[in-house]
Motif scaffolding. Structure first.
Motif: not given
Lengths: 314, 141
Positions: A254-255, A16-17, A96-98, A105-108
């Protein structure tokens, strides 16, 4: 006993950022405010959910290297029976970056996974056949690693049917298309990247219902498709239902899909009808989407969401 | 505690028809040094370890060749048996324990029989896990 098959397991690392700074013209360094590491892959996520609901299950698939060991240890720590085939190489690590405020809209970044040899495939089939003699349901889910033919789920469904074990398939593309020929008991097309199966478009609710009815007519037991971030369609021989999750406060999607199918399966095993089970699955998906946890497995938290799941027969 | 509550729930096993080469590959990739051998139904028909393979290649190795200087000899012997079925090298008499037995019975059995691990079976004799010394030690803490 439930068998879950994850051909391409992974270690999922989630960051998470506060802000994704990719356009600043400088070398971006982003500090994670939080991170989370878990064993992943569709079948493994389903296994973890079932285990936490007190449902015995066997996790099967192909693992490799140190990451594979980490997957196996984490799965075992959940009390799940493991029956993996070891192959050469390294099991995937998926990142994954949230970004805060943009969790939808996660970056995966996903890896391909280790190559599965013909010998490993043969060994898998031997072990799978053995496990089938104790199985009540089989869940097949996720992408196929290199070396695994697109007919893999088709063959596993065929073998399960020889043992009169119902099969749930949660996949996409050719792997799903081939599996359909064996008429699984329940299919959940993965529509995150592929909005069509065998050339049949699944973009609109009308298209989904039309495709679902055709599959049911062809002998598939039931079809479950997410057609909107808060809507799922359930199509069975008895009818078509739209399930809506209301007032969702998204934190992490994600899940959610895995929670939907795992929740549905867990409720079926515990005696619910398919419609009621899907409602429970959707509550599990919603609870997961509203949590930073990948898949929420706290029954009380899921039941708290149930009143917000509305069902309309179409 | 019952054995099924403390065992390692892993079904990694070999089949009697597996070759020595395939078994070595399994040991190497999984990090295991012995596995139960099961039939098509999952019933235990034997157990096989790295030691069984070495002894299969060089009978008497552990007794007389402590000072071995030529690994080529062992390598050549291993190649001679690599395509053999493991059923020729496994130990067919296997000490198992039922999943509903208690931990004390399991510990007693492991001490009396001097074994590091026990295949765990259900009431139908089907493999459901392995009980290792470390599982018992962890249980005792």
């Amino acid at each position: 006993m439930i068998i879950t098959v994850t051909p391409n397991p992974a270690i999922d690392k989630i960051y998470w950022v506060e802000r994704l700074c990719l356009d600043d013209g400088e070398l971006p360094v982003m500090r994670a405010t939080r991170s989370y590491l878990t064993a992943g892959g569709k079948g493994i996520n389903v296994s973890i959910f079932l285990a936490r609901m007190g449902i015995e299950n066997i996790a099967m698939g192909f693992i490799a290297g140190e990451t594979g060991r980490a997957v196996e240890r984490r799965v075992r720590d959940e009390g799940i029976t493991t029956n993996f085939i070891w192959v050469e190489g390294e099991t995937r690590t998926n990142v994954t970056i949230l970004e805060r405020g943009h969790e939808q809209r996660p970056i995966q970044i996903t890896e391909q996974g280790p190559t599965v040899s013909p010998e490993a495939l043969k060994r898998f089939i031997v072990q799978y056949k053995r496990a089938l003699s104790r199985a009540r349901y089989v869940f097949l889910g996720g992408s196929l690693p290199p070396g695994v033919p697109v007919q893999f789920y088709q063959e596993l469904t065929h073998l399960a049917h020889q043992h009169r074990v119902p099969v749930i398939v949660n996949a996409a593309g050719e792997a799903l298309a081939h599996a359909l020929t064996e008429r699984p008991w329940l299919i959940k097309p993965d529509t995150r990247q592929h909005r069509n199966v065998s050339g049949v478009s699944l973009r609109t609710p009308q298209e989904i219902v039309s495709a679902g009815k055709a599959w049911i007519a062809d002998g598939i037991g039931a079809v479950l498709v997410s057609h909107h971030i808060t809507h799922d369609l359930l199509i069975t021989r008895e009818g078509v239902w739209d399930l809506e999750a209301c007032d969702v406060r998204f934190k992490n999607l994600l899940g959610a899909e895995d929670a939907l199918i795992a929740g549905t399966l867990s409720a079926i095993v515990q005696g619910a009808s398919l419609l009621e089970a899907t409602r429970f699955g959707m509550a599990a998906a919603t609870a997961s989407a509203e949590s930073e946890e990948l898949v929420v497995t706290d029954r009380t938290a899921i039941e708290r969401v149930l009143p917000r799941i509305q069902i309309e027969q179409l | 505690m019952k054995v099924k509550e403390i065992m390692t729930k892993d079904l990694t096993a070999a089949e009697p028809t597996m070759t020595v080469r395939e078994l070595i590959e399994l040991f190497y990739r999984s990090g295991l040094s012995s596995v139960p051998v099961v039939n098509e139904e999952g019933r235990i028909v034997g157990i096989i370890s790295e030691r069984d393979i070495i002894e299969g290649a060089l009978p008497g190795y552990f007794e007389v060749l402590y000072g071995i200087t030529d690994m080529n000899h062992l390598s050549q012997k291993l190649r001679e048996i690599e395509n053999d079925r493991i059923e020729f090298y496994m130990t067919p008499e296997v000490i198992t324990i039922e999943e509903d037995e208690d931990d004390l019975t399991a510990a007693d059995l492991m001490i009396r029989k001097n074994v590091k691990s026990l295949p765990v079976v259900n009431k139908d004799g089907i493999l459901v896990g392995m009980l290792r010394r470390i599982d018992l030690l962890k249980d005792l803490l």
